[in-house]
Design a protein around this motif. Sequence first.
Motif, PDB file in Angstrom:
ATOM      1  N   ASP A 190      -2.248  -1.477  -6.320  1.00 42.18           N
ATOM      2  CA  ASP A 190      -0.874  -1.992  -6.361  1.00 42.18           C
ATOM      3  C   ASP A 190       0.131  -0.833  -6.337  1.00 42.18           C
ATOM      4  O   ASP A 190       1.140  -0.893  -5.631  1.00 42.18           O
ATOM      5  CB  ASP A 190      -0.647  -2.847  -7.614  1.00 42.18           C
ATOM      6  N   VAL A 191      -0.173   0.232  -7.103  1.00 44.19           N
ATOM      7  CA  VAL A 191       0.710   1.405  -7.154  1.00 44.19           C
ATOM      8  C   VAL A 191       0.778   2.059  -5.771  1.00 44.19           C
ATOM      9  O   VAL A 191       1.856   2.362  -5.249  1.00 44.19           O
ATOM     10  CB  VAL A 191       0.200   2.414  -8.222  1.00 44.19           C
ATOM     11  N   MET A 192      -0.384   2.228  -5.137  1.00 38.55           N
ATOM     12  CA  MET A 192      -0.428   2.892  -3.822  1.00 38.55           C
ATOM     13  C   MET A 192       0.233   2.026  -2.736  1.00 38.55           C
ATOM     14  O   MET A 192       0.912   2.542  -1.855  1.00 38.55           O
ATOM     15  CB  MET A 192      -1.874   3.210  -3.409  1.00 38.55           C
ATOM     16  N   ALA A 193       0.034   0.721  -2.835  1.00 38.68           N
ATOM     17  CA  ALA A 193       0.628  -0.190  -1.845  1.00 38.68           C
ATOM     18  C   ALA A 193       2.153  -0.071  -1.882  1.00 38.68           C
ATOM     19  O   ALA A 193       2.811  -0.060  -0.836  1.00 38.68           O
ATOM     20  CB  ALA A 193       0.204  -1.629  -2.139  1.00 38.68           C
ATOM     21  N   ARG A 194       2.677   0.066  -3.108  1.00 39.71           N
ATOM     22  CA  ARG A 194       4.133   0.168  -3.240  1.00 39.71           C
ATOM     23  C   ARG A 194       4.640   1.459  -2.607  1.00 39.71           C
ATOM     24  O   ARG A 194       5.598   1.457  -1.846  1.00 39.71           O
ATOM     25  CB  ARG A 194       4.515   0.090  -4.726  1.00 39.71           C
ATOM     26  N   VAL A 195       3.943   2.573  -2.868  1.00 42.05           N
ATOM     27  CA  VAL A 195       4.356   3.862  -2.311  1.00 42.05           C
ATOM     28  C   VAL A 195       4.278   3.820  -0.772  1.00 42.05           C
ATOM     29  O   VAL A 195       5.132   4.355  -0.070  1.00 42.05           O
ATOM     30  CB  VAL A 195       3.445   4.999  -2.847  1.00 42.05           C
ATOM     31  N   LEU A 196       3.237   3.167  -0.265  1.00 42.71           N
ATOM     32  CA  LEU A 196       3.024   3.134   1.194  1.00 42.71           C
ATOM     33  C   LEU A 196       3.850   2.048   1.886  1.00 42.71           C
ATOM     34  O   LEU A 196       3.871   1.987   3.123  1.00 42.71           O
ATOM     35  CB  LEU A 196       1.536   2.886   1.500  1.00 42.71           C
TER      36      LEU A 196
ATOM     37  N   VAL B 127       3.161  -1.073   2.022  1.00 42.87           N
ATOM     38  CA  VAL B 127       2.243  -1.999   2.702  1.00 42.87           C
ATOM     39  C   VAL B 127       1.863  -3.063   1.666  1.00 42.87           C
ATOM     40  O   VAL B 127       1.444  -2.703   0.564  1.00 42.87           O
ATOM     41  CB  VAL B 127       0.956  -1.260   3.164  1.00 42.87           C
ATOM     42  N   PRO B 128       1.993  -4.368   1.974  1.00 41.50           N
ATOM     43  CA  PRO B 128       1.597  -5.377   0.987  1.00 41.50           C
ATOM     44  C   PRO B 128       0.113  -5.206   0.637  1.00 41.50           C
ATOM     45  O   PRO B 128      -0.700  -4.918   1.537  1.00 41.50           O
ATOM     46  CB  PRO B 128       1.835  -6.711   1.706  1.00 41.50           C
TER      47      PRO B 128
END
Length: 264
Positions: free
Chosen positions: A134-140, A142-143
């Motif tokens: 979830d943390v990485m998706a936010r940075v990227l 991308v859902p």
Amino acid sequence: MYTMGLDIGSTASKCLVLKDGQTIVGQAAVPVGAGTSGPKRAIEKVLTEVGITIDQVVATVATGYGRHTMKQADKQVSELSCHAKGAYFLFPNISTLIDIGGQDAKALQIGPDGKILNFVMNDKCAAGTGRFLDVMARVLEVPVERMGEEGEKSTQQVEISSTCTVFAESEVISHLSKEEAICDIINGIHRSIARRVSSLVKRIKVCDEVVITGGVAQNRGVVKALEEELKVSIQSSPLAQLNGALGAALFAYDLAIKAVPEKN
Ligand code: ADP
């Protein structure tokens, strides 16, 4: 006879209704968990889908991190027991269960009768859980639901070496600033989470048949990376995120048939 299972997780609220302990007639997952409107919304969604009122539900069992907040349930049952029960119902030959949720990861060794023989759990660190994704998706940007398919487009290996979520997030930002392809970074994130989860799973005996559940099981990039790490093939089901709620609904059915003994 309708029974309900409620899995109030750290990240998502899941509700499932079973008919006669056999047929799944309604299911819902709302992406907010304990302490939110999620449980109520999940229940309402399922009741509408099935076309029944709560009074027609004979028994309800709550599980998950927030299970004790559900006072109206007939019983609270641990997540481990519900996950084992649900997975054994779907996969009667299961030996190893891996569950990756929003805030923890677990591995269970399950006997031929569905009983838990051994288990290990990581609930101390976000690495190796849905939170990491979830943390990485936010940075990227991308859902999280699209991470699996995006990662599959990867052609170059990008390494995420930090196990700590905060440091790994900085690594991802650094890869982004070097203009590495997002799909390659995502693939690196999937391999990182798989390394973390596999080191947990290897602490119990891993035998065929291996099954994965929890919200993260819907990310096929993570599942593939875990298969490579563990060198096994891993089964999943479209009900992966609902597995705990399924187990809870099955426990509710056991309660209901105990309360209403069959007439001779
Ligand atoms: P919990 O029971 O702890 O609330 P879940 O088993 O419901 O956790 O899993 C939640 C996690 O699943 C989220 O943190 C997210 O990373 C992941 N997730 C949820 N939906 C999807 C999806 N459609 N595709 C991939 N990952 C998902």
